[in-house]
Write an enzyme that holds these catalytic residues in place. Structure first.
Site, PDB file in Angstrom:
ATOM      1  N   HIS A   1       0.851  -1.188   0.000  1.00 27.07           N
ATOM      2  CA  HIS A   1       0.000   0.000   0.000  1.00 27.07           C
ATOM      3  C   HIS A   1       0.889   1.242   0.000  1.00 27.07           C
ATOM      4  CE1 HIS A   1      -3.549   2.371   0.608  1.00 27.07           C
ATOM      5  NE2 HIS A   1      -3.045   2.928   1.691  1.00 27.07           N
TER       6      HIS A   1
ATOM      7  N   ASP B   1      -7.706   0.877   2.161  1.00 24.60           N
ATOM      8  CA  ASP B   1      -7.525   1.859   3.224  1.00 24.60           C
ATOM      9  C   ASP B   1      -8.285   3.136   2.903  1.00 24.60           C
ATOM     10  OD1 ASP B   1      -6.474   3.286   5.361  1.00 24.60           O
ATOM     11  OD2 ASP B   1      -4.718   3.935   4.238  1.00 24.60           O
TER      12      ASP B   1
ATOM     13  N   ASP C   1       0.572   5.141  -0.024  1.00 28.88           N
ATOM     14  CA  ASP C   1      -0.282   6.321   0.017  1.00 28.88           C
ATOM     15  C   ASP C   1       0.255   7.328  -0.995  1.00 28.88           C
ATOM     16  OD1 ASP C   1      -2.235   5.577   1.897  1.00 28.88           O
ATOM     17  OD2 ASP C   1      -0.786   5.794   3.500  1.00 28.88           O
TER      18      ASP C   1
ATOM     19  N   HIS D   1      -7.150   9.208  -0.563  1.00 28.20           N
ATOM     20  CA  HIS D   1      -7.782   9.109   0.755  1.00 28.20           C
ATOM     21  C   HIS D   1      -7.020   9.759   1.912  1.00 28.20           C
ATOM     22  CE1 HIS D   1      -5.607   5.110   0.486  1.00 28.20           C
ATOM     23  NE2 HIS D   1      -5.184   5.521   1.656  1.00 28.20           N
TER      24      HIS D   1
HETATM   25 ZN   LIG Z   1      -3.655   4.648   2.820  1.00 34.06          ZN
END
Ligand SMILES: [Zn+2]
Length: 1040
Positions: free
Chosen positions: A260, A372, A262, A577
């Site tokens: 993941h 997420d 971001d 997000h």
């Molecule tokens: Zn995230």
């Protein structure tokens, strides 16, 4: 001869094995201490420090200065490039040789001009394999570059992870050497750690646990770390244990490599570009070494970055995609927030994403991947289905604070009834390490035992990237089928979901939104980002519509498709997000504000260009073109720019999705039959505004003491209460500052009391009446507000300016309504939904702070009160009190967030009947899409014109744009949705020269049923509740 059997103490036996593999204790004599053999320093180390993120070719040309282990470099966000000259000793022929590199920050090894591996202590990557087995003729000297970014995997927070970054942080290189790696020791370590995990995980009640522990103990007995010839016997013991198979009914875990990243969070967007390279190049290496290893990778934007900045890596990823090891997933441009983006934005996430995946990797994604995010709109199932996706994976709902979600595998049914198969990895993480504990948790925590026997297991360092390691892969491979444990397969999303679909008749159904009972502050944090998001969604809507109309009316007009795609991608990027949610650092927020500014300035240029094209060819007065970008006729007061920079107010009527010439100052229409606005200030300085539709009374401090629907005399404000009451709350969460507002903040409610005598009349009436006041919120913060009522307008607007300088306070405004209802209605993407107004159950009170888009409504039979807004998302209705969340003041991870000046508008609309029949939805649109007064460079058309109208008020024509695939550029895409929650037939009317009309999906693929019947420029459409429909209109060739 083996020693006689002995009683074994559980704890000491366990700990004996732990010490044998410990990196901390007894490394002088234990197995771990033998992982590396001989070592020697690198031949030469030099470095070059830069504040910029340079491309390799440029960086290696710079002036490198001698460096040594122990040197410091920095500060935060700088980059240190190291040139590493290596000479492998001749004596190491036949051995596996590694470069061992330990430094702070995130490193990337470059070899022969290509990135080859990430080196990050936090991501457990501290050694780079130079050769598996040094050959006699192999070159023993080479030069590598290590590019070290001055930030950790999770940024550079000062003191704690989510604290604002420390700009002064310095970094250090603590190891740079060559070493012989003992692969046989490594294998034993992996096995012993797994056996320890099994012993601990299954516990003292379990037979298999003892077998694991005693196997490990015996391995320690037979293994002498200093005598490699003893290793095979130990290895054989382990193999015997792991080779004992489980039964047919074993649960199957689908282990998927995952990372993941971001797209921006505790580091800026630009660093994410490098995070992708560091993480994925390591993944490529793992795929090369482990043909069975499969890696799932989401977010088209990140792949697009790699495509442009690291073309070599991109080509490798494409190769591995071909053979099925690299699996693009998700279908979206970024992993966006699941609550705040508009319906159209969510569609564009998929449209841009799926088109990218198809173009670069040959096929679209078949699952939506959003591990997420902070909640999931009830419209997502419909959007997914219409974008070719019927599978969904997420994890975040396991963070629920109050109620644990009852499923890990279930059918998720959206607002319109669309269903998708949803799966949450039962281990409640998207960054597993491959430990036995996680494997066992994946089975024991599964809430759908008996319904399905398959689970996902996402492994690899995540959030800041990093991804899987060889050790994780080796652990999982070892656990492929061992008695006492679930079966572990290195699997693909396709295999996982196919297996789950095999049991789907057993699955339960969850209807409606997936509400995350945490992070509810993200609906409000960073008001300027929220405002930028709403504004840019409007600008792109308006630009696309006007450009489409210009395209239809002018043969010369070129639709700005490429620029619009760029602008959309910028907006979609900011909907990541941790960006639109406001949970990012200041650097990211600044980058987002630049993106919004780009969209605004380009958007305005494009609007002018489209207006100019619309004006061409028709004689009329020079001056202004008044444009209505909404699909219904509007009569509103508009401030028209006049020569000399002045403005004059005029009541204008503009047809649906069309334009009208601006009235000249002399041609101002008489207001009749509408009643002008009356403004009266009483001797106690309270003010009444009345437009014949609603009558508003403000007390001397600006609070609303009465709001009456004139025709019925019905009062909307609760008896004895006041509306427009600002309230302050203490807002101190437990940890996640920018994210969380906790339930206990409600106990600290303090009404902000104004001073009598501050209320004054602003605009004196006629087409517009207004009153304004100042309010000191606290010693440091103040607001001013103009309360505005226009002729003919069913709502009163509150234009608000706040100077906000607080710490851990939450500002809201409240409206107690004279309405009783157990549920309130909130607008969401392409529709609305109800949430309770009471706290009966834990599921009810966990929703003490919720999100909405442009409006919320509290209605009883025959009457209601709606609260509209132009850039807010946080809201709640408790009992009869509608509350809009305005500003927060968290300090982490951005210490400056929300400090300073804000401007926003909300509006209040009492209505009779239902909110649907009363027109709350068009009112909220009008507040958000003001009429445009665009300068007409030439003569503006002399008469009004409408491009589209829809016969039913239940159906909203949301989007008009050029189709993605548009032969000769003359195909338009229209998107409509049913907004009332009803089965509806309607007629779409157009004045454009349409030659063919055909339904399509959200990716603009034509519906196989063929063209629609088009007669007299009208076509009939049939909707189910909250259904979204898209339509391709092929225009006739231009007249000349
Ligand atoms: Zn995230």
């Amino acid at each position: 001869m083996a020693a006689a059997p002995a009683l074994k103490h559980w704890r000491t036996t366990l700990e004996r094995v732990e010490k044998f593999v410990s990196p901390l204790y007894f490394t002088d004599c234990n197995l771990r201490g033998r992982l590396f053999g001989d070592s020697c320093p690198v031949a030469e180390l030099s470095s070059f420090l830069t504040p910029e993120r340079l491309p390799y070719e440029e960086a290696v040309q710079q002036d490198f200065r001698p460096a040594q282990v122990g040197d410091s470099f920095g500060p935060t966000w700088w980059t240190c490039w190291f040139r590493v000259e290596l000479t492998i000793p001749e004596a190491w022929v036949g051995q596996e040789v590694h470069l061992r590199w330990e430094s702070d920050g995130e490193g990337l090894v470059w070899r022969d001009g290509e990135p080859v591996q990430g080196l990050t202590k936090e991501g457990e990557k501290t050694s780079y394999i130079l050769t598996d087995k040094l050959g006699e003729k192999d070159p023993r000297s080479l030069t590598l570059f290590v590019e070290v970014a001055c930030n950790g995997l999770l940024g550079a927070g000062k003191g704690s992870m989510i604290a604002a970054p420390d700009p002064e942080k310095m970094f250090q290189v603590s190891r740079a050497e060559l070493a012989v790696f003992h692969r046989d020791v490594y294998k034993l370590l992996v096995d012993l750690e797994l056996l320890l995990g099994i012993a601990k995980g299954l516990g003292e009640d379990n037979q298999r646990s003892f077998q694991a522990l005693y196997t490990a103990n015996q391995m320690v007995n037979v293994c002498d770390p200093a005598q490699p010839e003893t290793f095979p016997v130990a290895q054989a013991l382990a193999s015997k244990f792991f080779g004992q198979r489980g039964g047919e009914s074993q649960h199957t875990i689908h282990a998927l490599g995952h990372c993941h990243i971001d797209t921006a969070w505790l580091w800026p967007f630009k660093e994410t570009v490098r995070k992708c390279a560091r993480s994925w190049v390591t993944v490529v290496q793992l795929m090369e070494r482990n043909p069975e290893f499969i890696f799932a990778c989401s977010q088209a934007q990140q792949l697009e970055w790699v495509r442009s900045y690291y073309p070599g890596l991109h080509a490798r990823l494409q190769e591995f995609a071909c053979c099925g090891q690299f699996v693009p997933v998700g279908g979206t441009w970024v992993e966006m927030d699941g609550n705040l983006p508009s319906g159209e934005s969510m569609v564009r996430q998929f449209l841009q994403g799926q088109n990218f995946f198809r173009q670069e990797f040959g096929k679209m994604c078949s699952e939506f991947w959003l591990p997420d995010t902070f909640g999931y709109s009830a419209q997502l199932p419909q959007i997914m289905r219409s974008c070719g996706i019927k599978r969904f994976l997420t994890q975040k709902l396991s963070w629920n604070l109050v109620n644990s979600f009852p499923h890990h595998t279930f059918l998720w049914e959206g607002l319109d009834g669309s269903q998708v198969l949803a799966h949450f990895p039962p281990g409640d993480s998207y960054g597993m390490q491959g430990s036995v504990e996680e494997v066992l948790k994946t089975v024991t925590k599964n809430r759908d035992k008996g319904r399905t026997n398959h689970s996902a297991f996402l492994f690899g360092f995540g959030d800041g990237g990093g991804g899987p390691t060889q050790t994780m892969v080796d652990r999982l491979k070892r656990l492929c089928n061992t008695d006492g444990l679930p079966r572990v397969q290195l699997s693909s999303p396709e295999r996982l979901f196919s297996a789950l679909e095999g049991h789907s008749e057993q699955l339960c159904t969850w209807v409606g939104e997936l509400f995350l009972e945490l992070h509810n502050g993200t609906y409000t944090t960073h008001a300027q980002i929220k405002k930028g998001n709403r504004e840019c969604e409007r600008i792109l809507h308006d630009v696309e519509l006007l450009s489409s109309l210009a395209l239809a009316r002018s043969a010369q007009f070129l639709y700005p498709a490429a620029l619009l795609q760029d602008l959309w991608r910028l907006l979609l990027l900011t909907q990541f997000h941790d960006v639109v949610t406001g949970s990012c650092i200041q650097l990211v927020a600044e980058e987002a504000m630049c993106h919004y500014e780009d969209i605004r300035s380009h958007g305005n240029t494009l609007l002018s260009a489209a207006a100019a094209a619309l004006c061409a060819g028709e004689p009329g007065p020079e001056g202004l073109l008044i444009v209505n970008t909404l699909p219904w006729k509007r009569t509103e007061v508009l401030a028209l720019p006049r020569p000399g920079g002045a403005h004059s107010l005029a009541l204008v009527t503009v047809p649906s999705m069309g334009f009208a010439p601006a009235p000249t100052p002399t041609s101002l229409q008489p207001l009749l039959p509408q009643q002008p606005v009356f403004v009266v200030q009483e001797t106690d300085s309270s003010v009444t505004l009345d437009n014949g539709i609603i009558r508003v009374r403000l007390d001397p401090t600006g609070r609303l003491t009465s709001l009456v629907l004139v025709a019925s005399g019905r009062e909307a404000i609760a008896e004895g209460a006041v509306g427009n009451q600002f309230v302050l709350f203490d807002d101190v969460p437990l940890y996640w500052d920018a994210w969380d507002v906790m339930d206990y903040h409600l106990e600290t409610r303090k009404p902000v009391l104004g001073q009598a005598g501050t209320l004054a009349v602003g605009t004196e009436g006629g087409v517009r009446g207004s009153a304004w006041f100042l309010l000191q919120i606290s010693p440091n913060s103040r607001l001013s507000q103009e309360v505005v009522l226009d002729v003919g307008c069913p709502y009163v607007r509150f234009h608000t300016e706040v100077h906000w300088h607080e710490a851990h306070k939450f500002l809201k405004v409240e409206f107690p309504a004279r309405v009783r209802s157990p549920q309130a209605t909130y607008e969401v993407q392409f529709g609305h939904l109800q949430r309770p107004t009471h706290y009966n159950t834990s599921w009810d009170w966990a929703r003490f702070e919720v999100w909405a888009h442009r409006w919320m409504d509290l209605s009883e039979h025959g009457f209601g009160l709606a609260l509209l807004n132009d850039c807010k998302y946080g809201a709640s209705v408790r009992g009869n009190v509608l509350s809009l969340s305005l500003l927060r003041a968290p300090k982490s991870p951005d210490a400056t967030v929300d400090m300073g000046r804000h401007e926003f508008t909300y509006a209040l609309m009492p209505h009779k009947g239902s909110f649907q029949d009363a027109g709350v939805i068009p009112a909220a649109y009008s507040l958000n899409f003001p009429l445009l007064a665009l300068p007409a460079p030439g003569p503006a058309p002399a008469s009004a014109w409408s491009a589209f109208s829809v016969s039913s008020p239940a159906v909203v024509l949301e989007t008009v744009k050029q189709a993605e695939t548009s032969p000769q550029g003359r195909t338009l895409l229209l998107r409509l949705y049913e907004a009332h929650g009803s089965h509806t037939d309607c007629w779409l009317h157009t004045s454009l020269p349409v030659q063919e009309a055909v339904l399509c999906d959200l990716l603009e693929h034509r519906d196989p049923t063929g063209p629609l019947l088009l007669r007299d420029n009208r076509l009939k459409l049939t909707f189910t509740p909250f259904q979204v429909q898209s339509l391709l209109l092929v225009l006739q060739p231009p007249p000349n």
